[in-house]
Scaffold this motif. Sequence first.
Motif, mmCIF file in Angstrom:
data_model
loop_
_atom_site.group_PDB
_atom_site.id
_atom_site.type_symbol
_atom_site.label_atom_id
_atom_site.label_comp_id
_atom_site.label_asym_id
_atom_site.label_seq_id
_atom_site.Cartn_x
_atom_site.Cartn_y
_atom_site.Cartn_z
ATOM 1 N N ARG A 397 0.834 -1.207 0.000
ATOM 2 C CA ARG A 397 0.000 0.000 0.000
ATOM 3 C C ARG A 397 0.862 1.247 0.000
ATOM 4 O O ARG A 397 0.512 2.226 -0.675
ATOM 5 C CB ARG A 397 -0.918 -0.025 1.239
ATOM 6 N N ILE A 401 0.712 4.161 -2.897
ATOM 7 C CA ILE A 401 0.460 5.597 -2.627
ATOM 8 C C ILE A 401 1.561 6.440 -3.244
ATOM 9 O O ILE A 401 1.299 7.476 -3.875
ATOM 10 C CB ILE A 401 0.332 5.839 -1.130
ATOM 11 N N ALA A 411 -0.828 12.127 1.632
ATOM 12 C CA ALA A 411 -1.609 10.904 1.431
ATOM 13 C C ALA A 411 -1.226 9.841 2.455
ATOM 14 O O ALA A 411 -2.083 9.138 3.005
ATOM 15 C CB ALA A 411 -1.401 10.382 0.028
ATOM 16 N N ARG A 414 -2.816 10.767 5.707
ATOM 17 C CA ARG A 414 -4.268 10.623 5.782
ATOM 18 C C ARG A 414 -4.695 9.168 5.930
ATOM 19 O O ARG A 414 -5.759 8.862 6.436
ATOM 20 C CB ARG A 414 -4.916 11.215 4.522
ATOM 21 N N GLU A 415 -3.865 8.272 5.477
ATOM 22 C CA GLU A 415 -4.210 6.862 5.451
ATOM 23 C C GLU A 415 -4.303 6.298 6.863
ATOM 24 O O GLU A 415 -3.472 6.593 7.726
ATOM 25 C CB GLU A 415 -3.162 6.079 4.646
ATOM 26 N N ASN A 416 -5.377 5.498 7.087
ATOM 27 C CA ASN A 416 -5.534 4.805 8.362
ATOM 28 C C ASN A 416 -4.858 3.451 8.241
ATOM 29 O O ASN A 416 -5.290 2.580 7.485
ATOM 30 C CB ASN A 416 -7.020 4.640 8.700
ATOM 31 N N TRP A 417 -3.776 3.252 9.027
ATOM 32 C CA TRP A 417 -2.970 2.037 8.920
ATOM 33 C C TRP A 417 -3.329 1.011 10.004
ATOM 34 O O TRP A 417 -2.580 0.064 10.245
ATOM 35 C CB TRP A 417 -1.471 2.370 9.046
#
Length: 752
Positions: A397, A401, A411, A414-417
């Motif tokens: 991932r 991105i 980005a 912002r991503e929920n990991w």
Amino acid sequence: MSEHDDEIPSALSSEPLSRAIGDRYLTYALSTIMHRALPDARDGLKPVHRRILYAMRELKLSSTGGFRKSAKISGDVMGNYHPHGDAAIYDAMARLAQDFAMRYPLVDGQGNFGNIDGDNPAASRYTEARMAKPSESLLEGLAENAVDFRPNYDGTLEEPVVLPAAFPNLLANGASGIAVGMATNIPPHNLDELVEACLAMIAKPAIEDDALIDFIPGPDFPTGGVIVEPRENILTAYRTGRGAFRLRAKWEIEDLGRGQWQVIVTEIPYQVQKSKLIERLAEVIQTKKVPALADVRDESAEDVRIVLEPKTKTVAPEMLMGMLFKNSDLEVRFSMNMNVLIDGRVPKVCSLKEVLRAFLDHRRDVLCRRSQHRLDKIAHRLEVLNGYIIAYLNLDRVIEIIRTEDEAKPALMRENWAVTDGAPVFLTEVQAEAILNMRLRSLRRLEEMELRQERDNLLAERAGLEELLGSEKLQWKAIGTELKDMRKQFGKGTAIGARRTSFADAGEVEEVPIEAMIEREPITVILSQMGWIRAMRGHNALDAEVKFKDGDGPRFALHAETTDRIVMLGANGRAYTVLGANLPGGRGMGEPVRLMADIPNEVEITHVLVPKEGEKYLLASTAGDGFICPAEELIAQTKSGKQVLNVKAPDQTAACVPVSGDMVAVVGENRKVLVFPLGELPEMAKGKGVRLQKYKDGGLSDIRTFTAAEGLSWKDPAGRTRTETDLSEWEAKRATAGRMAPRGFPRDNKFN
């Protein structure tokens, strides 16, 4: 008159001259005290030395690296940190490299950096330098926020306010400086002993100076020597911060066989230039201040070897050295004044305990700051590691991105990991930046186990640091460990750490009289009319014919010995003394006695004598005053002589005769004779005396003492000795006029 004449420019102000000068001088004084002359109690350095070491660190001149030209180093110091003369900076740096000046040199020099003879270092363009190992210990921790920094003089760079100082450099290397209204002078000490004292202070903070001296018995000078100061005085000096240490050269006796010997000096006192010491010893030989010393030779190579040859093998070496200690720099007095800057701001004369306490408190502050700095670094690294672990778990991932997003960093943030059904996990800006800055080759190394292992290690280290910062006991334990590490590097077990200065009792070399060091020989002392003196060997006839310069002739001749002190009494009542052994030989015409004693040209020498212990002399002036003086009171200790008989011009010294018998006979220029008991005269060390005989005109001509039972003798004009036993006609009280001399009394009014 213009309309502007009464206007005063706003930039000008009026104040009393005394206040203006006082304010400006105070500013200068503070600058000298704080930024030039006094060392900081924490690192033991003055600003110039601190800037030299810092500049060498910036030039990466480590103790194991290469050397750089001294001109380059002093130029960098001057251009970046110390806006003073390059010569002064180079001189300061050269001293840091001198192993005879610094107990633990802070600069490793290559080339001519001066020597113990007092020769100056070569020019900075010829020598090279780098940091010595001890200076690296002083600088350790600068990159870890151990101390505060301040802008340099032009604000373009920063310099440390104080160095971290892993060992008590102030006492280890000492310091000296003269400020305004105050000064400092601190001797060097042994680092191993200082560490022991610091460990004792850590174990028992309330320890007294009396106990500290058990660990630090005294200074340890780089040139060695022997301290002969009593322990009580050393303790008082360390307790008050002021005192002095008597320091002697170290010497030994070298046997030459057949009863011959010579003294070898192997260590000289601190800050004594060997060349000047040799000059002083040569001067002592020339002036015969130490008659037992025949010759001095400097046979030094890398080590110190000064050869002292005695004039005779019969003199005791201890006697010879005792006189040399008194008359040369083979013994010096090192004054201690532990005036230092506390916290870099307040000058104070500190005791030994206060100086060590300032160092230990500084080390604790450095330890806490370095620990906090490491905690901050760990926190940052943990943050990055957590980001790496997230990236490793979601590598596909992350790559997607980066490949698809125009702005990859926002980005990623912002991503929920988060793992499924877990709390949301977002990357911080630091983590996102670290992931984006990774190289592709690093992706294969991002193994989860390695990352987690590093994170666990950092968490354990953080826990230990937090525990350290929360426990004063652990902090002091860590400081003790650091000090023990210093002892391993520079302690007594190392080449540089062994104590060099020893201790001894001053009583083992007592001061002895000069007479004890001179071979006793008979001499005949001759003083001419023009004041030339010499000593003939043996007791010759006093009326023997002797050669004199043209226009000169005999005046005084007497028998003496080389150990005698010859006293010359001037018409001014002043006694001058020379030693028989110091008189020139009789082969020539002698030397002017006025060069050997400070006798004014206008003062005539009236008497020459050899006073012996227990003898007494009757002194009298032409005014008719006199007294009895012990022989030892006639001996002067200086060239300027000693005032014994007080006379006022035109009166002068008339008589100086040995006292024997019980009566006094005095004759005046008026030929009147007076006889009175000796007991009527006082015994004095000096003065005018009492009236001997009364005169209407003229003065005293001669005086002598005799035994009443034997009578008074004199020589008549025909040369026959005449003795008068019935003196009742001339006997009267002291200070009376007397009666005319008997028939046949000499025409010159002299008894002899």
